[in-house]
Design an enzyme around this catalytic site. Structure first.
Site, PDB file in Angstrom:
ATOM      1  N   CYS A   1       0.835  -1.201   0.000  1.00  0.00           N
ATOM      2  CA  CYS A   1       0.000   0.000   0.000  1.00  0.00           C
ATOM      3  C   CYS A   1       0.871   1.253   0.000  1.00  0.00           C
ATOM      4  CB  CYS A   1      -0.908  -0.054   1.218  1.00  0.00           C
ATOM      5  SG  CYS A   1      -1.851   1.432   1.515  1.00  0.00           S
TER       6      CYS A   1
ATOM      7  N   CYS B   1      -0.251   4.015   2.368  1.00  0.00           N
ATOM      8  CA  CYS B   1       0.041   3.736   3.783  1.00  0.00           C
ATOM      9  C   CYS B   1       1.522   3.936   4.087  1.00  0.00           C
ATOM     10  CB  CYS B   1      -0.306   2.290   4.134  1.00  0.00           C
ATOM     11  SG  CYS B   1      -1.923   1.764   3.571  1.00  0.00           S
ATOM     12  N   ASP B   2       2.399   3.455   3.213  1.00  0.00           N
ATOM     13  CA  ASP B   2       3.819   3.365   3.565  1.00  0.00           C
ATOM     14  C   ASP B   2       4.748   4.241   2.729  1.00  0.00           C
ATOM     15  OD1 ASP B   2       3.123   1.467   5.460  1.00  0.00           O
ATOM     16  OD2 ASP B   2       3.296  -0.189   4.043  1.00  0.00           O
TER      17      ASP B   2
HETATM   18  C1  FAD Z   1       0.602  -4.902   5.131  1.00  0.00           C
HETATM   19  C2  FAD Z   1      -0.539  -3.929   5.148  1.00  0.00           C
HETATM   20  C3  FAD Z   1      -0.341  -2.677   5.704  1.00  0.00           C
HETATM   21  C4  FAD Z   1      -1.386  -1.740   5.725  1.00  0.00           C
HETATM   22  N1  FAD Z   1      -1.157  -0.526   6.289  1.00  0.00           N
HETATM   23  C5  FAD Z   1      -2.166   0.364   6.368  1.00  0.00           C
HETATM   24  C6  FAD Z   1      -1.969   1.631   6.991  1.00  0.00           C
HETATM   25  O1  FAD Z   1      -0.873   1.971   7.449  1.00  0.00           O
HETATM   26  N2  FAD Z   1      -3.030   2.477   7.015  1.00  0.00           N
HETATM   27  C7  FAD Z   1      -4.255   2.176   6.485  1.00  0.00           C
HETATM   28  O2  FAD Z   1      -5.184   2.988   6.563  1.00  0.00           O
HETATM   29  N3  FAD Z   1      -4.455   0.981   5.894  1.00  0.00           N
HETATM   30  C8  FAD Z   1      -3.450   0.074   5.818  1.00  0.00           C
HETATM   31  N4  FAD Z   1      -3.660  -1.124   5.201  1.00  0.00           N
HETATM   32  C9  FAD Z   1      -4.999  -1.413   4.648  1.00  0.00           C
HETATM   33  C10 FAD Z   1      -5.933  -1.832   5.823  1.00  0.00           C
HETATM   34  O3  FAD Z   1      -5.308  -2.828   6.561  1.00  0.00           O
HETATM   35  C11 FAD Z   1      -7.273  -2.287   5.302  1.00  0.00           C
HETATM   36  O4  FAD Z   1      -7.860  -1.269   4.507  1.00  0.00           O
HETATM   37  C12 FAD Z   1      -8.215  -2.624   6.462  1.00  0.00           C
HETATM   38  O5  FAD Z   1      -7.638  -3.536   7.350  1.00  0.00           O
HETATM   39  C13 FAD Z   1      -9.530  -3.199   5.947  1.00  0.00           C
HETATM   40  O6  FAD Z   1     -10.324  -3.446   7.051  1.00  0.00           O
HETATM   41  P1  FAD Z   1     -11.557  -4.441   7.002  1.00  0.00           P
HETATM   42  O7  FAD Z   1     -12.154  -4.410   8.361  1.00  0.00           O
HETATM   43  O8  FAD Z   1     -12.414  -4.116   5.851  1.00  0.00           O
HETATM   44  O9  FAD Z   1     -10.954  -5.882   6.693  1.00  0.00           O
HETATM   45  P2  FAD Z   1      -9.666  -6.689   7.199  1.00  0.00           P
HETATM   46  O10 FAD Z   1      -8.736  -5.873   8.003  1.00  0.00           O
HETATM   47  O11 FAD Z   1      -9.153  -7.352   5.974  1.00  0.00           O
HETATM   48  O12 FAD Z   1     -10.302  -7.796   8.172  1.00  0.00           O
HETATM   49  C14 FAD Z   1     -11.088  -8.829   7.655  1.00  0.00           C
HETATM   50  C15 FAD Z   1     -11.550  -9.698   8.805  1.00  0.00           C
HETATM   51  O13 FAD Z   1     -12.516 -10.625   8.318  1.00  0.00           O
HETATM   52  C16 FAD Z   1     -12.293 -11.890   8.928  1.00  0.00           C
HETATM   53  N5  FAD Z   1     -12.895 -12.915   8.081  1.00  0.00           N
HETATM   54  C17 FAD Z   1     -12.676 -13.184   6.766  1.00  0.00           C
HETATM   55  N6  FAD Z   1     -13.424 -14.229   6.349  1.00  0.00           N
HETATM   56  C18 FAD Z   1     -14.134 -14.643   7.439  1.00  0.00           C
HETATM   57  C19 FAD Z   1     -15.077 -15.700   7.695  1.00  0.00           C
HETATM   58  N7  FAD Z   1     -15.454 -16.547   6.719  1.00  0.00           N
HETATM   59  N8  FAD Z   1     -15.589 -15.831   8.938  1.00  0.00           N
HETATM   60  C20 FAD Z   1     -15.226 -14.974   9.925  1.00  0.00           C
HETATM   61  N9  FAD Z   1     -14.347 -13.962   9.748  1.00  0.00           N
HETATM   62  C21 FAD Z   1     -13.799 -13.812   8.536  1.00  0.00           C
HETATM   63  C22 FAD Z   1     -10.778 -11.984   9.058  1.00  0.00           C
HETATM   64  O14 FAD Z   1     -10.422 -12.934  10.043  1.00  0.00           O
HETATM   65  C23 FAD Z   1     -10.469 -10.524   9.468  1.00  0.00           C
HETATM   66  O15 FAD Z   1     -10.597 -10.410  10.846  1.00  0.00           O
HETATM   67  C24 FAD Z   1      -2.645  -2.077   5.153  1.00  0.00           C
HETATM   68  C25 FAD Z   1      -2.839  -3.330   4.569  1.00  0.00           C
HETATM   69  C26 FAD Z   1      -1.801  -4.257   4.566  1.00  0.00           C
HETATM   70  C27 FAD Z   1      -2.010  -5.611   3.949  1.00  0.00           C
END
Ligand code: FAD
Length: 313
Positions: A140, A143-144
């Site tokens: 990202c 982000c970084d």
């Molecule tokens: C390495 C990395 C660094 C990042 N750094 C940043 C940053 O510095 N700043 C920023 O704003 N964004 C950052 N991002 C992006 C950010 O992490 C995402 O936009 C954010 O986490 C999305 O949130 P979410 O709640 O939609 O899903 P996610 O964080 O993807 O969480 C999904 C959840 O769903 C659960 N899940 C999936 N399938 C199932 C199922 N069948 N049953 C039950 N649970 C399930 C998983 O266990 C997980 O807990 C980064 C991403 C990555 C990969």
């Protein structure tokens, strides 16, 4: 969990979106049950520092941030189950009950479902790629990118995302190497033209990364030019992998309207899916922004949408 019990709010996912939805739903007395899934805390658990989330002037580690989110959701009595949802059976009737099957366990019935299952980045599959996530390897640029201000970085990929990332980084970094596996781009012409105009982006077609260099963090990469088989070492501080992202929607195939990439389709400006009482928030319905703050924002929207839906049935 008894099979007969019908609850108001089930949240699937424990990333920023799921916890944000839980806080709003709990405070609206919907007694949410949140499934944390196989990756409790979601994608931010893989990053070192989160520096762009509002309200943290000196940044916060991804793990501590998600621990705080969990504590806040628990403070309002969210029930957190560390289980995966394995199957869903949605009712197409307004006011109908949806059934959730829990992996290796029983099932649960709910009038409202918030899907916050996020997405996952595609990996190159090379050594040290996962080990150096947050230590030079990133998925990202927004982000970084800031951590690499004035330095040399590389972006891998030839699609729209890669070219967007390269273009963004070219404004912050000294030099950006854009490594494309094929001998042409997959990205739109508009983005190609934007990238071609940047003096500090070097495009290397038909290249593949052979190795990530560094013991404790990324210090460079070794690449091979497939046309003449020459090997080149690039000393870079950041490697941005932009070869695609997969929404976690396998269990929703044929149950909900998805776009051609598998992202859940929501009604514009809301979190309503095509099924009454089922809402989607965060990365799972957002192929564009994919940030913690936008995910948390749409988690809040989903809880408010659900609360209004329940008042109306
Ligand atoms: C390495 C990395 C660094 C990042 N750094 C940043 C940053 O510095 N700043 C920023 O704003 N964004 C950052 N991002 C992006 C950010 O992490 C995402 O936009 C954010 O986490 C999305 O949130 P979410 O709640 O939609 O899903 P996610 O964080 O993807 O969480 C999904 C959840 O769903 C659960 N899940 C999936 N399938 C199932 C199922 N069948 N049953 C039950 N649970 C399930 C998983 O266990 C997980 O807990 C980064 C991403 C990555 C990969």
């Amino acid at each position: 969990m008894s099979k007969e019990k019908i609850v108001n709010c089930v949240i699937i996912g424990s990333g920023p979106s799921g916890y944000s939805a839980a806080i709003y739903a709990a405070r609206a007395d919907l007694n949410p049950i949140l499934f944390a899934g196989s990756q409790p805390g979601g994608q931010l658990m893989f990053t070192t520092n989160v520096d762009n989330y509002l309200g943290f002037p000196i940044g916060i580690s991804g793990k501590n941030f998600m621990e705080n989110c969990k504590k806040q959701a628990k403070r309002f009595n969210t029930v957190i189950l560390y289980k995966n949802v394995s199957e869903v059976h949605f009712s197409s009737k307004k006011g109908g009950t949806h059934r959730i099957n829990i992996e290796n366990s029983s099932s649960l019935e709910s009038k409202g479902i918030i899907i916050a299952t996020g997405s996952r980045p595609k990996f190159l599959g090379i050594e040290k790629e996962k080990k150096f996530m947050g230590l030079g390897v990133s998925f990202c640029a927004t982000c970084d990118g800031f951590f690499h201000k004035g330095k040399d970085v590389a972006v891998v990929g030839g699609g729209d995302t890669a070219l967007e990332e390269a273009s963004y980084l070219s404004k912050i970094c000294k030099n950006v190497y854009l490594l494309v596996r094929k001998n042409s781009f997959k990205a739109s012409k508009l983005l190609q033209n934007r990238v071609l105009k940047k003096k500090n982006i070097t495009i290397l077609f038909s290249t593949k990364i052979l190795e990530i260099i560094g013991d404790n963090f990324l210090e460079g990469i070794k690449i091979i030019h497939n046309t003449n088989k020459t090997i080149q070492k690039l000393l870079i501080s950041g490697l941005f992998i932009a070869i695609g992202n997969c929404p976690n929607t396998e269990i929703f195939q044929k149950k909900l309207s998805l776009d051609e990439r598998g992202y859940i389709l929501v009604k514009r400006g809301s979190t309503h899916t095509n099924i009454p009482g089922v809402f989607a928030s965060g990365d799972v319905q957002d192929p564009i922004y994919r940030q913690a703050i936008t995910s948390a924002g749409s988690g809040c929207m989903a809880a408010l949408d659900l609360e209004r839906y329940l008042s109306d049935i």
